[in-house]
Enzyme design. Sequence first.
Site, PDB file in Angstrom:
ATOM      1  N   HIS A 199       5.057   6.899 -32.672  1.00  0.00           N
ATOM      2  CA  HIS A 199       4.561   7.599 -31.177  1.00  0.00           C
ATOM      3  C   HIS A 199       4.704   6.620 -30.175  1.00  0.00           C
ATOM      4  CE1 HIS A 199       2.161  10.433 -28.662  1.00  0.00           C
ATOM      5  NE2 HIS A 199       1.306   9.499 -28.459  1.00  0.00           N
ATOM      6  N   CYS A 209       7.281  12.451 -26.913  1.00  0.00           N
ATOM      7  CA  CYS A 209       6.817  11.507 -26.259  1.00  0.00           C
ATOM      8  C   CYS A 209       7.617  10.349 -25.904  1.00  0.00           C
ATOM      9  CB  CYS A 209       5.500  10.901 -27.547  1.00  0.00           C
ATOM     10  SG  CYS A 209       6.381  10.257 -28.921  1.00  0.00           S
TER      11      CYS A 209
END
Length: 585
Positions: free
Chosen positions: A510, A118
């Site tokens: 994230h 990510c």
Amino acid sequence: MASIPVIVKHKGTKHEVDVDTTSNGETFKYQLFSITGVEPERQKVFVKGSTLRDDADMSKLGLKPKQALMMIGTPSESAKNIEKPTTPIKFLEDMDEAEAAQLEGATPAGLQNLGNTCYMNSTLQTLRSIPELQEELLRYSASNDASASSSARQLSQLGLGGLGASTDLTGSLRDLFKQMSETQQGFPPLMFLNALRSAFPQFAQKSKDGHGYAQQDAEEAWSQIVSQLRQKLKLKDNETHSDAGRQTELSWIDKYMAGKFESTMECDEPAAKEGGEEPVKSEDLFFKLNCHINVETNHLRDGLAAGLKEQIEKRSEVLGRNALYSKTSKIARLPKHLPIHFVRFDWRKDTNKKAKIMRKVTFPDELDALEFCTDDLRKMLVPIRDKIREVRKEEEDVERARKRQKRIKAGEDNDSDPLARKEPLQKKKEAQQKKEDASKPAEDTKMEEVEYKTDAQIEADRAASILAAKKELLALVDSKMAADEGANQTGLYELRGVITHQGASADSGHYTSFVKKQGPKDPISGKRKEEDGNWWWFNDEKVSEVDAERIQTLSGGGQSHSALILLYRAVPLPVIEEDVQMSEA
């Protein structure tokens, strides 16, 4: 839907038309318009000797199959100029995936998460928002690179350079962006990931538990990718040097994304100055600004100001020992695209990992960078910045007046009462004055001639005023600065992209990114129309549209999504070509 086939006679030609009995006369006239080119308001249709009205119920006319109707009317001049499209119309269901991805309003492609990637996905989506970078990547060829293998050159000629050499990060990025432009689905960036890990092995580090790859820092990925692009993307500098008379190569990154510092470093101890030690001046390039965060940092400008000052310990020849030096930097060149890094990750020895600074730090949609610039640059840019704000305010006033005029015409604003929009005190004074005037004896008054302007004349005057202001603005631009198209020529920036991190440390959590939507492109002129102010949120392969208020929630203050990298783009100088044409017309 019941329909009756009838014959419509027009100019000696018979047209077979199916009448929808559930519709009205206006709908039928539009059917005839599509056949004859005669606008509905210019048609006269006769049914059994009577003229067809727009509100007529077609089911109550007693029409019979093959019944003859008469139509008279000719198309207007504008209708005569309607031409058949040069290219055939293609419907969405007939388009392939690549064609559908190019349509106005199409959702951009996301990137699949290939195992803790990510950080890379959010970086790539933000870089892709730079239009000049996409254009330059399309011109890039591995054959221009002497270090590329022969097989890579052959594949590059076929548009597949990213497949030929895992180390050709730039070619892989070019191919990835091209593939993303041809789909609206989540795309697997496998080739680019392999190129990134081959060029920078740190991104191939395995996770501590032995399962898959470790999470990485998006800022490190950004910096490494930009450094590679700086080496590979070269431009021909058209400036002719008087001594050499030849072209030189300039990096695309240096032109569009590199700023320049002018720095002064001097010893903090008075004894060094008394001993004759002079301050050391230097010039350095920068590819991002750092926003340092401490207990006093509340806004982006606080962190930027702190990042332009630093203390360094080094040896002083005058003192004969190490001493503290203060280095103060000012910006001498502002790039067109300016990344700003929030220094949120700090190495902690007790936990042996990067900890995240959770403090909330707000940032603006429009950044005024002039307070961080050198005096010389400020002198050039302050008049331009101030004039831009004047022009912008005048345009906003004109737009408000135009909207109000529309409301008045629509009857939404009632301006018939001159006291309707006035303050109570003002109403009272004017009412009293009116009463006093009424009590005075009538006198003959000389009526002055007043020239009233039409709405079109008022609109033309406003347009001429704005045009004159824009010309004044462009006249303020220094000729040397005007020639540097990769620099910020206004001192103002608008926010275009945000990379965010969710979690408590750089080694976990994230990353996502937000990119501002561009206005739809005019297919004829190629120019962008007005933006709607919304943003795309790229969460790996999931892409959704959010409003501008969502961006204001990314200031931090906890483990939720907080800004790590901001991408600003220079507010451009106004273009007056269109305004000139309008005023001349």
